[in-house]
Design a protein around this motif. Structure first.
Motif, PDB file in Angstrom:
ATOM      1  N   HIS A   6       0.805  -1.215   0.000  1.00  0.00           N
ATOM      2  CA  HIS A   6       0.000   0.000   0.000  1.00  0.00           C
ATOM      3  C   HIS A   6       0.838   1.266   0.000  1.00  0.00           C
ATOM      4  O   HIS A   6       0.310   2.353  -0.114  1.00  0.00           O
ATOM      5  CB  HIS A   6      -0.900   0.027   1.249  1.00  0.00           C
ATOM      6  CG  HIS A   6      -1.766  -1.178   1.348  1.00  0.00           C
ATOM      7  ND1 HIS A   6      -2.904  -1.352   0.613  1.00  0.00           N
ATOM      8  CD2 HIS A   6      -1.629  -2.291   2.093  1.00  0.00           C
ATOM      9  CE1 HIS A   6      -3.457  -2.518   0.916  1.00  0.00           C
ATOM     10  NE2 HIS A   6      -2.699  -3.092   1.805  1.00  0.00           N
ATOM     11  N   ALA A   7       2.160   1.138   0.220  1.00  0.00           N
ATOM     12  CA  ALA A   7       2.977   2.324   0.393  1.00  0.00           C
ATOM     13  C   ALA A   7       3.252   2.999  -0.934  1.00  0.00           C
ATOM     14  O   ALA A   7       3.357   2.380  -1.970  1.00  0.00           O
ATOM     15  CB  ALA A   7       4.287   1.931   1.054  1.00  0.00           C
ATOM     16  N   HIS A  11       2.999   9.387   0.234  1.00  0.00           N
ATOM     17  CA  HIS A  11       2.455   9.231   1.572  1.00  0.00           C
ATOM     18  C   HIS A  11       3.264  10.000   2.604  1.00  0.00           C
ATOM     19  O   HIS A  11       2.728  10.439   3.620  1.00  0.00           O
ATOM     20  CB  HIS A  11       2.442   7.750   1.960  1.00  0.00           C
ATOM     21  CG  HIS A  11       1.317   6.992   1.324  1.00  0.00           C
ATOM     22  ND1 HIS A  11       1.313   5.631   1.232  1.00  0.00           N
ATOM     23  CD2 HIS A  11       0.166   7.415   0.752  1.00  0.00           C
ATOM     24  CE1 HIS A  11       0.200   5.233   0.623  1.00  0.00           C
ATOM     25  NE2 HIS A  11      -0.501   6.298   0.337  1.00  0.00           N
ATOM     26  N   VAL A 105       2.443  -0.498   5.174  1.00  0.00           N
ATOM     27  CA  VAL A 105       1.272  -0.978   5.900  1.00  0.00           C
ATOM     28  C   VAL A 105       1.501  -2.389   6.430  1.00  0.00           C
ATOM     29  O   VAL A 105       1.023  -2.745   7.506  1.00  0.00           O
ATOM     30  CB  VAL A 105       0.013  -0.946   5.004  1.00  0.00           C
ATOM     31  CG1 VAL A 105      -1.185  -1.529   5.732  1.00  0.00           C
ATOM     32  CG2 VAL A 105      -0.288   0.474   4.571  1.00  0.00           C
ATOM     33  N   ALA A 202      -2.922   6.450   3.526  1.00  0.00           N
ATOM     34  CA  ALA A 202      -2.779   4.994   3.559  1.00  0.00           C
ATOM     35  C   ALA A 202      -4.124   4.347   3.867  1.00  0.00           C
ATOM     36  O   ALA A 202      -4.919   4.864   4.657  1.00  0.00           O
ATOM     37  CB  ALA A 202      -1.737   4.589   4.606  1.00  0.00           C
TER      38      ALA A 202
END
Length: 231
Positions: A6-7, A11, A105, A202
């Motif tokens: 998910h990164a 972010h 994540v 995120a």
């Protein structure tokens, strides 16, 4: 080592929020494994073989559960979500010295491979130990049909496997310390609380229900009991 798909670079500029990244089954598996490995080591050194065998059986059940949870469990627990290509793991390690915010994540590309290595070693060590005990005690049905050379090879795997497992555990602990010292990433805390402070962009990972974890643990325990009886 820690986690996920998910990164993304943007972010790091987002305000942080608390996200639950590790579910209860993953955290219980982690800390129970730590405890049982310690019990297995101490009981072997003290020649408390009954305790050693029981610890090994419980470890095998936990490993089988984790394999099932890696297929059917929460998003960050699934192998399909965190096992990256070897090239991705290499690219991650190449930039290890770069200090940057932790936006993962779940397991990072290198951490995913460490998880697989530890699970494989635990599985080989517990399964070989279960057979070795049954063979020595003349309890398992296979002890009468497995050739002596194969039985000796399994015993050797169990004996040498502990040293390899211990080395992998030391590497794992050193990696956690290195992430804390070099990158200022706290990988241990989230495995206790389940949560991390991540960028607001995120996405919180999907969590599987606890009843499914209980069901899969029951299946793992049943398989372990059958292996203990018939291996």
């Amino acid at each position: 080592m820690d986690a996920g798909p998910h990164a993304s670079p943007e972010h790091s500029a987002s305000p942080a929020r608390r996200i639950r990244v590790w579910d209860l089954p993953v955290r219980l598996f982690h800390w129970l494994t730590v405890l049982l490995v310690a019990v297995a080591y101490v009981s072997q050194r003290m020649n408390w073989m009954q305790l050693h065998v029981r610890a090994g059986e419980m470890l095998l059940a936990l490993v089988l559960f984790r394999l099932l949870w890696g297929c059917f469990g929460s998003e960050t627990a699934r192998f399909a979500r965190f096992v990256a290509t070897p090239m991705a793991a290499w690219r991650h390690l190449r930039h290890f010295s770069r200090r940057e915010p932790d936006v993962q994540v779940g397991h990072n590309a290198a951490g995913g491979w460490m998880v697989l290595l530890l699970l494989a070693l635990l599985f080989a060590e517990t399964l070989s130990g279960l057979y070795d005990y049954n063979d020595i005690a003349d309890e398992g049905p296979l002890s009468e049909v497995v050739p002596a050379a194969v039985a000796n090879a399994i015993a050797a795997i169990h004996a040498w496997g502990w040293d390899v497992l211990a080395a992998a555990i030391v590497l794992h602990v050193c990696a956690i310390a290195a992430y804390a010292l070099v990158k200022r990433h706290n990988l241990l805390g989230p495995m206790v609380t389940g949560a991390k402070h991540l960028p607001a962009t995120a996405h919180a990972p999907r969590r599987a229900p606890l009843w499914l974890a209980a069901l899969l643990m029951a299946v793992a325990a049943l398989v372990t009991a059958l292996l203990a009886a018939y291996l």
